[in-house]
Design a protein around this motif. Structure first.
Motif, PDB file in Angstrom:
ATOM      1  N   TRP A  17      42.450  50.126  29.292  1.00  0.00           N
ATOM      2  CA  TRP A  17      42.235  49.645  28.149  1.00  0.00           C
ATOM      3  C   TRP A  17      43.102  48.818  27.323  1.00  0.00           C
ATOM      4  CZ3 TRP A  17      37.432  51.272  27.135  1.00  0.00           C
ATOM      5  CH2 TRP A  17      36.919  52.318  27.694  1.00  0.00           C
ATOM      6  N   ALA A  18      44.114  48.044  27.949  1.00  0.00           N
ATOM      7  CA  ALA A  18      44.679  47.223  27.476  1.00  0.00           C
ATOM      8  C   ALA A  18      44.743  45.939  28.189  1.00  0.00           C
ATOM      9  CB  ALA A  18      46.480  47.735  27.313  1.00  0.00           C
ATOM     10  N   GLN A  19      43.794  45.782  29.360  1.00  0.00           N
ATOM     11  CA  GLN A  19      44.119  45.005  30.066  1.00  0.00           C
ATOM     12  C   GLN A  19      43.225  43.490  29.841  1.00  0.00           C
ATOM     13  OE1 GLN A  19      43.189  45.246  34.384  1.00  0.00           O
ATOM     14  NE2 GLN A  19      43.929  47.405  34.416  1.00  0.00           N
ATOM     15  N   THR A  20      43.406  42.433  30.374  1.00  0.00           N
ATOM     16  CA  THR A  20      43.026  41.178  30.134  1.00  0.00           C
ATOM     17  C   THR A  20      42.329  40.766  31.344  1.00  0.00           C
ATOM     18  OG1 THR A  20      44.504  40.414  28.366  1.00  0.00           O
ATOM     19  CG2 THR A  20      43.197  38.543  29.444  1.00  0.00           C
ATOM     20  N   LEU A  21      40.772  40.342  31.117  1.00  0.00           N
ATOM     21  CA  LEU A  21      40.312  39.672  32.328  1.00  0.00           C
ATOM     22  C   LEU A  21      40.018  38.259  32.341  1.00  0.00           C
ATOM     23  CD1 LEU A  21      38.355  40.071  35.000  1.00  0.00           C
ATOM     24  CD2 LEU A  21      36.421  40.548  33.386  1.00  0.00           C
ATOM     25  N   THR A  22      40.525  37.408  33.188  1.00  0.00           N
ATOM     26  CA  THR A  22      40.364  36.124  32.954  1.00  0.00           C
ATOM     27  C   THR A  22      39.170  35.570  34.277  1.00  0.00           C
ATOM     28  OG1 THR A  22      42.589  35.834  32.243  1.00  0.00           O
ATOM     29  CG2 THR A  22      41.505  34.069  33.033  1.00  0.00           C
ATOM     30  N   LEU A  23      38.202  35.026  33.617  1.00  0.00           N
ATOM     31  CA  LEU A  23      37.070  34.609  34.451  1.00  0.00           C
ATOM     32  C   LEU A  23      37.236  33.057  34.564  1.00  0.00           C
ATOM     33  CD1 LEU A  23      34.157  36.448  32.801  1.00  0.00           C
ATOM     34  CD2 LEU A  23      35.592  37.271  34.817  1.00  0.00           C
ATOM     35  N   GLN A 204      33.866  49.392  27.220  1.00  0.00           N
ATOM     36  CA  GLN A 204      34.264  48.397  28.284  1.00  0.00           C
ATOM     37  C   GLN A 204      35.801  48.466  28.533  1.00  0.00           C
ATOM     38  OE1 GLN A 204      31.917  45.738  29.855  1.00  0.00           O
ATOM     39  NE2 GLN A 204      30.806  47.692  28.996  1.00  0.00           N
ATOM     40  N   PRO A 205      36.043  48.413  29.861  1.00  0.00           N
ATOM     41  CA  PRO A 205      37.569  48.485  29.845  1.00  0.00           C
ATOM     42  C   PRO A 205      38.455  47.438  29.684  1.00  0.00           C
ATOM     43  CG  PRO A 205      36.424  47.998  31.885  1.00  0.00           C
ATOM     44  CD  PRO A 205      35.424  47.915  31.045  1.00  0.00           C
ATOM     45  N   TRP A 206      37.939  46.259  29.473  1.00  0.00           N
ATOM     46  CA  TRP A 206      38.703  45.198  29.346  1.00  0.00           C
ATOM     47  C   TRP A 206      38.877  44.809  27.468  1.00  0.00           C
ATOM     48  CZ3 TRP A 206      40.150  44.332  33.944  1.00  0.00           C
ATOM     49  CH2 TRP A 206      39.331  44.239  35.007  1.00  0.00           C
ATOM     50  N   GLU A 207      40.149  45.018  27.376  1.00  0.00           N
ATOM     51  CA  GLU A 207      40.331  44.762  25.747  1.00  0.00           C
ATOM     52  C   GLU A 207      40.032  43.296  25.513  1.00  0.00           C
ATOM     53  OE1 GLU A 207      44.315  44.730  23.129  1.00  0.00           O
ATOM     54  OE2 GLU A 207      43.894  46.512  24.322  1.00  0.00           O
ATOM     55  N   ARG A 208      40.573  42.207  26.480  1.00  0.00           N
ATOM     56  CA  ARG A 208      40.271  40.720  26.054  1.00  0.00           C
ATOM     57  C   ARG A 208      39.854  40.164  27.163  1.00  0.00           C
ATOM     58  NH1 ARG A 208      44.208  36.635  26.438  1.00  0.00           N
ATOM     59  NH2 ARG A 208      43.707  34.910  24.619  1.00  0.00           N
ATOM     60  N   TYR A 507      24.489  33.897  35.779  1.00  0.00           N
ATOM     61  CA  TYR A 507      25.454  33.785  34.981  1.00  0.00           C
ATOM     62  C   TYR A 507      26.405  34.911  35.186  1.00  0.00           C
ATOM     63  CZ  TYR A 507      21.691  36.370  32.638  1.00  0.00           C
ATOM     64  OH  TYR A 507      20.726  37.316  32.300  1.00  0.00           O
ATOM     65  N   THR A 508      28.052  34.858  34.758  1.00  0.00           N
ATOM     66  CA  THR A 508      28.893  35.639  35.034  1.00  0.00           C
ATOM     67  C   THR A 508      29.234  36.604  33.828  1.00  0.00           C
ATOM     68  OG1 THR A 508      29.842  34.206  36.677  1.00  0.00           O
ATOM     69  CG2 THR A 508      31.281  35.971  35.782  1.00  0.00           C
ATOM     70  N   LEU A 509      29.084  37.714  33.963  1.00  0.00           N
ATOM     71  CA  LEU A 509      29.440  38.578  32.714  1.00  0.00           C
ATOM     72  C   LEU A 509      30.698  39.486  32.861  1.00  0.00           C
ATOM     73  CD1 LEU A 509      25.731  39.725  31.825  1.00  0.00           C
ATOM     74  CD2 LEU A 509      27.168  37.606  30.785  1.00  0.00           C
ATOM     75  N   ALA A 510      31.419  39.725  32.044  1.00  0.00           N
ATOM     76  CA  ALA A 510      32.367  40.565  32.000  1.00  0.00           C
ATOM     77  C   ALA A 510      32.115  42.302  31.924  1.00  0.00           C
ATOM     78  CB  ALA A 510      33.430  40.617  30.858  1.00  0.00           C
ATOM     79  N   ILE A 511      30.897  42.482  31.811  1.00  0.00           N
ATOM     80  CA  ILE A 511      30.258  43.898  31.632  1.00  0.00           C
ATOM     81  C   ILE A 511      29.825  44.179  33.185  1.00  0.00           C
ATOM     82  CG2 ILE A 511      29.435  43.839  29.407  1.00  0.00           C
ATOM     83  CD1 ILE A 511      26.740  43.517  30.534  1.00  0.00           C
ATOM     84  N   ASN A 512      29.888  43.279  34.157  1.00  0.00           N
ATOM     85  CA  ASN A 512      29.591  43.434  35.518  1.00  0.00           C
ATOM     86  C   ASN A 512      31.050  43.576  36.332  1.00  0.00           C
ATOM     87  OD1 ASN A 512      26.869  43.729  35.243  1.00  0.00           O
ATOM     88  ND2 ASN A 512      26.697  41.512  35.392  1.00  0.00           N
ATOM     89  N   ALA A 513      32.098  43.608  35.659  1.00  0.00           N
ATOM     90  CA  ALA A 513      33.440  43.518  36.323  1.00  0.00           C
ATOM     91  C   ALA A 513      34.148  44.961  35.954  1.00  0.00           C
ATOM     92  CB  ALA A 513      34.315  42.361  36.190  1.00  0.00           C
ATOM     93  N   ARG A 514      34.885  45.550  36.970  1.00  0.00           N
ATOM     94  CA  ARG A 514      35.201  46.876  36.844  1.00  0.00           C
ATOM     95  C   ARG A 514      36.672  46.836  37.408  1.00  0.00           C
ATOM     96  NH1 ARG A 514      32.637  47.370  33.052  1.00  0.00           N
ATOM     97  NH2 ARG A 514      31.240  49.013  32.712  1.00  0.00           N
ATOM     98  N   PRO A 515      37.764  47.452  36.852  1.00  0.00           N
ATOM     99  CA  PRO A 515      38.959  47.516  37.864  1.00  0.00           C
ATOM    100  C   PRO A 515      38.984  48.601  38.743  1.00  0.00           C
ATOM    101  CG  PRO A 515      39.117  48.536  35.547  1.00  0.00           C
ATOM    102  CD  PRO A 515      37.849  47.816  35.482  1.00  0.00           C
ATOM    103  N   VAL A 516      39.676  48.466  39.683  1.00  0.00           N
ATOM    104  CA  VAL A 516      39.372  49.409  40.819  1.00  0.00           C
ATOM    105  C   VAL A 516      40.883  49.632  41.481  1.00  0.00           C
ATOM    106  CG1 VAL A 516      36.979  49.104  41.297  1.00  0.00           C
ATOM    107  CG2 VAL A 516      38.774  47.658  42.456  1.00  0.00           C
ATOM    108  N   ARG A 517      41.098  50.607  42.155  1.00  0.00           N
ATOM    109  CA  ARG A 517      42.353  50.814  42.945  1.00  0.00           C
ATOM    110  C   ARG A 517      42.335  49.894  44.158  1.00  0.00           C
ATOM    111  NH1 ARG A 517      45.228  54.845  40.209  1.00  0.00           N
ATOM    112  NH2 ARG A 517      43.668  56.551  39.544  1.00  0.00           N
TER     113      ARG A 517
END
Length: 517
Positions: A17-23, A204-208, A507-517
């Protein structure tokens, strides 16, 4: 349509919940206005901010978006129930009036580089039943209306009325109902977004989210390898083996609905960037002759483009839809290369010695466009059409291609559900009254084929409509409306710890990205 994920690793979701995703994205949008450019470059950004009525799923089927349900009351009337309790990021409630405003605005954005007119082509008027119910009255039977309108982003009337594209770019009007809201847009560099905690969709898991615009494929890969970005799209085919072989990264791929094609300028009486072999202007535009267009198509070795130039990341194509999809016409084959046949057609058209031409392509839309163009130029030179290639940034290329200032251009089109979708937008005559030809980059106009497309699009029976679409496909390909090349395969690469759900759209969307172990 088969979608695959390569080297996914463990898929256990973890809190982020505090992560940033950079595309790192290949697209370089020139606007935040969701109605300014009907293309991947803009949609990569705007679909984070603005929802659509009908949400396109990874396999290109439709699911409820801002529309909860829809059905045809009559062949010319669609009733749509809107999602309740949705708010724009400024706190205003979303209502039917915003849909009315968006449909009216879409075909009338000044200086739009690729109009959304085709998305609302069938709409005659919108009737508001109550704040969450509308009825769309169409000009005629419109069985594909939800698919055709699926790309249309919904904007706020309260904010958008009187606002110009510049107001969206500055953030003042960039108020949507999407999963993220705009913090900052720096043209040519990046866009910074933050999570919309009140979005109606899944949390959504990405805060930013930061979208870095990296049009050069080598730069994108370097940014991923160095850790500057978490995920990139459209890696160069040259980089895929390296990324697949490095356990620090994962590669994701999905069959695409995007066709890459060439648009020969058939509008200009005297074509720009075409001369005789001595460099003198020709008195007439050779691309207006169907035999010349067919000769150019016959000169192309599509199999070599797909397997060698694209290194297996594309499939040869001779029409809009991939094999196995609705309204793919099995009677229209991928054209085989025929050098001697192409020379004969050129001679019959009055060009036994060929001519000279410059082909213009974008250098930051797809990494392989300039390379493919160079290969095609060599193939055309073999039949006497001595071709040079000029690659330009998309921001400069798009408006000039839209004004048909070039002789030959390269484009991509992602179809949604049926071949009528590209034909209405790419093949039909550019007509402001009928709202057709919004992405017609060849100036092609054939009233008989226009009528074939219109008849097919008005047929309510799916099987009969497919037959009619197949007829229109065959006729437009035979006439050389455009020159299909290949269907792409979509690729994304991410650092370990990020999983991406591959899609048929590119097109690339953050909603299609997820954090995983």
């Amino acid at each position: 349509m088969r979608l695959t994920a390569i080297a996914l690793g463990c898929c256990l979701s973890i809190p982020a919940w505090a992560q940033t995703l950079t595309l790192g994205v290949s697209a370089t949008p020139n606007s935040v206005d969701p109605h300014f450019n009907y293309g991947t470059s803009t949609q990569t950004l705007t679909y984070h901010l603005f929802d659509t009525l009908f949400q396109r799923q990874p396999d290109s089927t439709l699911a409820p978006g801002l529309a909860l349900s829809w059905h045809a009351v009559e062949p010319t009337v669609w009733e749509i129930k809107l999602r309740p309790d949705v708010r724009f990021t400024n706190g205003a409630a979303f209502t039917a009036d915003d849909v009315v405003f968006s449909i009216a605005r879409a075909p009338n954005v000044p200086n739009a580089t690729a109009s959304y007119a085709g998305a609302v082509r069938s709409v005659d008027r919108v009737e508001v039943i109550d704040p969450l119910t509308i009825r769309i009255h169409t000009r005629g039977p419109a069985p594909t209306m939800p698919m055709d309108m699926a790309p249309l982003g919904i904007v706020s009337r309260q904010v958008g009325e009187g606002a110009a594209t510049e107001d969206y770019n500055a953030g003042r009007a960039a108020i949507g109902t999407g999963p993220y809201r705009l913090i900052r847009f720096i043209p040519g560099q990046q866009a910074e977004l933050e999570r919309n905690p009140n979005w109606w969709g899944p949390a959504q898991p990405w805060e930013r989210v930061v979208l870095r615009f990296l049009p050069n494929a080598g730069t994108r890969t370097a940014a991923l390898l160095s850790g500057d970005v978490d995920l990139i799209d459209t890696p160069s085919p040259n980089d895929l083996p390296r990324l697949r072989g490095d356990n620090r990264f994962a590669v994701f791929s999905g069959a695409s609905m995007r066709l890459v094609y060439l648009a020969p300028n058939q509008q200009a009486q005297v074509a720009p960037f075409i001369t005789d072999n001595a460099g003198n202007p020709l008195p007439a535009n050779p691309l207006r002759d169907q035999r010349v267009r067919q000769a150019l198509s016959m000169a192309i070795n599509r199999e070599a483009l797909a397997t060698r130039i694209m290194q297996g990341t594309a499939s040869p194509a001779g029409q809009w839809m991939p094999a196995g999809t609705y309204s793919h016409n099995p009677a229209v084959p991928v054209p085989a290369q025929d050098i001697e046949g192409a020379r004969r057609l050129l001679a019959a058209a009055g060009y036994p010695d060929g001519f000279r031409m410059t082909m213009h392509v974008p250098n930051n839309a797809r990494p392989t466009d300039p390379i493919s163009a160079q290969a095609i130029a060599q193939m055309w030179t073999r039949v006497g059409v001595r071709t040079e290639v000029e690659a330009q940034p998309l921001a400069a290329y798009s408006p000039r291609a839209a004004r048909m200032e070039y002789a030959m251009t390269m484009h991509g089109w992602g179809s949604i559900g049926h071949s009528g979708h590209p034909m209405v937008n790419m093949v039909a005559t550019n007509d402001r009254q009928r709202l057709t030809g919004g992405f017609n980059r060849s100036g092609y106009s054939n009233p008989a084929i226009d009528e074939m497309i219109a008849t097919a699009m008005a047929e309510m029976d799916d099987a009969k409509r497919e037959q009619l679409l197949n007829q229109a496909v065959a006729a437009s390909i035979q006439d050389g409306a455009v020159i299909p090349l290949y269907n792409l395969t979509n690729f994304w690469a991410a650092r370990r710890g990020v999983e991406y759900r591959p899609t048929t759209y590119d097109y690339t969307l953050a909603i299609n990205a997820r954090p995983v172990r």
